[in-house]
Design an enzyme around this catalytic site. Structure first.
Site, PDB file in Angstrom:
ATOM      1  N   LYS A   1       0.841  -1.205   0.000  1.00 32.09           N
ATOM      2  CA  LYS A   1       0.000   0.000   0.000  1.00 32.09           C
ATOM      3  C   LYS A   1       0.880   1.261   0.000  1.00 32.09           C
ATOM      4  O   LYS A   1       2.100   1.162  -0.037  1.00 32.09           O
ATOM      5  CB  LYS A   1      -0.957  -0.043   1.191  1.00 32.09           C
ATOM      6  CG  LYS A   1      -1.799  -1.344   1.249  1.00 32.09           C
ATOM      7  CD  LYS A   1      -2.896  -1.385   0.207  1.00 32.09           C
ATOM      8  CE  LYS A   1      -3.491  -2.751  -0.070  1.00 32.09           C
ATOM      9  NZ  LYS A   1      -4.227  -3.417   0.963  1.00 32.09           N
TER      10      LYS A   1
HETATM   11  C1  LIG Z   1      -5.134  -4.554   1.484  1.00 32.27           C
HETATM   12  C2  LIG Z   1      -6.616  -4.496   1.511  1.00 32.27           C
HETATM   13  C3  LIG Z   1      -7.373  -4.799   2.657  1.00 32.27           C
HETATM   14  C4  LIG Z   1      -6.804  -5.466   3.870  1.00 32.27           C
HETATM   15  O1  LIG Z   1      -5.749  -4.889   4.431  1.00 32.27           O
HETATM   16  P1  LIG Z   1      -4.703  -5.722   5.328  1.00 32.27           P
HETATM   17  O2  LIG Z   1      -3.915  -4.640   5.963  1.00 32.27           O
HETATM   18  O3  LIG Z   1      -3.900  -6.562   4.382  1.00 32.27           O
HETATM   19  O4  LIG Z   1      -5.471  -6.539   6.293  1.00 32.27           O
HETATM   20  C5  LIG Z   1      -8.738  -4.578   2.629  1.00 32.27           C
HETATM   21  N1  LIG Z   1      -9.353  -4.123   1.534  1.00 32.27           N
HETATM   22  C6  LIG Z   1      -8.668  -3.876   0.395  1.00 32.27           C
HETATM   23  C7  LIG Z   1      -9.417  -3.367  -0.779  1.00 32.27           C
HETATM   24  C8  LIG Z   1      -7.294  -4.070   0.353  1.00 32.27           C
HETATM   25  O5  LIG Z   1      -6.615  -3.850  -0.788  1.00 32.27           O
END
Ligand SMILES: *Cc1c(COP(=O)(O)O)cnc(C)c1O
Length: 396
Positions: free
Chosen positions: A196
């Protein structure tokens, strides 16, 4: 004669694979973590609050509650929205499973509304069609970093008395009609997983302007106990009460120190992501088999990744072959996403194929190309070269 593809024995565009996403860790990030390790608090101390305050300020919101993952943040938000057994929440099928799993965690039922073909974001008109007397919330996903249609979704939610949770795991720093993502839904959820925009290794955040929700969210991450341990330490009191069944979704100070350090660099990284996306738009305007997702003119994507639809009707091969050919060229392509309800667990719950035909048709054509702030111009040129090479070889 088109160049021979690596998958057919030719020379690859790259010898070491370019990943689709990757973190950036600088010396000052390492410094910030080291300082925390040498301090008195390594979990739930002053670094958590400092990170939350900086994050809330960035998102333009009053409050931010940091938790151990984006998934935990979605769980906490769905619970705080009052989703429980017998309730429904509407979300997008074209997302990571956590967008819907959070409803199941609360004992509710996820309901899927199809996406718009050109943008791949959830279609507000189709949300309206699946609202029932049991619907409690809309969990709207900012697919690939483009904010969903927040004004129509909020209007819909108001008409039906629903809470809007924005899954902005892709959209940190994005804007909608001139406003930054963070205050345009009742609760906005972010992830700080390494792919991210900023990372804490694992981590998540819920941002809101509602003080009652903040109290609930803070207790939810700490077993349902109203005050965190360091607040009790300040009060010098042993007494606490567990008021409901919460979880240990706390995020340590060590990671919050990293998050705060990363946040300071976010704007520069976003600019780099946007420049790379612009380069791709220009390059692929010349390649008729490659169709990037549309971005509406009233919003700015944060470009978590760069999805394109491969027009397989113009090719002699299917998406699987294009994917494998790009991987063989050294491009770490991915696919976002398998429609959530097509996973075996959801099929077992009774969801059937054909539920969201637009998302399914897009899924058959989607390929994610690498896009992250640390990519060089050369890396991006390799991606374009590989795509052009594969299309030329497989064009009808
Ligand atoms: C990455 C992601 C999540 C979950 O995040 P984590 O930190 O990996 O638990 C939820 N929704 C979307 C759309 C994502 O891309």
């Amino acid at each position: 004669m088109p160049a021979q593809l690596a998958i057919e024995g030719g020379t690859p565009v790259r010898t070491c694979t370019l990943p689709y996403g990757h973190q950036i860790i600088d010396e000052d990030d390492i410094q910030a973590v080291s300082e925390t390790l040498r301090s008195d608090w390594i979990t739930t101390g002053p670094a958590v609050e400092a990170y939350e305050e900086a994050f809330a300020a960035y998102a333009g919101a009053k409050y931010a509650v940091a938790v151990s993952s984006g998934t935990a943040a979605l769980h906490a938000a769905a619970w705080a929205a009052g989703v429980g057994p017998g309730d429904e929440a509407v979300t997008s099928p074209l997302s990571f499973a956590a967008s819907a799993n959070c409803v199941l965690y609360c004992g509710g039922r996820p309901v899927f509304a199809d996406v718009q073909q050109d943008t791949c974001i959830i279609d507000p008109d189709l949300i309206e069609g699946v609202i029932t007397p049991h619907t409690k919330a809309i969990i709207a996903v900012d697919y690939s970093g483009q904010p969903c249609d927040l004004d129509p979704i909020n209007a819909l939610a108001e008409r039906h008395g629903l809470i809007v949770i924005e899954d902005a795991a892709h959209a940190l720093g994005a804007t909608y009609r001139g406003r930054r993502i963070g205050t345009l839904a009742t609760m906005t959820v972010f992830s700080t997983h390494p792919v991210k925009h900023i990372t804490t290794g694992e981590g998540g955040m819920v941002v809101t302007n509602d003080p009652r929700l903040v109290e609930k969210l803070r207790a939810f991450r700490n077993h349902g106990i109203a005050a965190d341990s360091h607040v009790r330490a300040q009060r010098a009191d042993w007494f606490y009460e567990m008021e409901f069944l919460g979880y240990n979704y706390r995020i340590p100070d060590i990671l919050c120190a990293l998050g705060r350090s990363q946040l300071g660099k976010l704007d520069g990284w976003l600019a780099r992501r946007r420049a790379l996306a612009d380069g791709y738009h220009k390059a692929f305007a010349e390649v008729p088999e490659v169709r990037p997702v549309a971005v509406r003119s009233d919003r700015e994507s944060a470009w978590h990744f760069y999805p394109v639809r491969i027009d397989v009707d113009r090719l002699r091969v299917d998406r699987r072959r294009v994917f494998d050919a790009l991987r063989a060229e050294g491009i770490g392509v991915n696919v976002h996403y398998i429609p959530i309800y097509r996973h075996p667990y959801y099929r077992q719950l009774g969801y059937t194929e054909g539920l969201c035909p637009i998302a399914e048709a897009q899924y058959e054509r989607l390929i994610t190309l690498p896009l992250w702030a640390g990519m060089s111009d050369n890396d991006a040129e390799d991606v374009v070269a590989a795509v052009v090479k594969v299309m030329a070889a497989y064009r009808k």
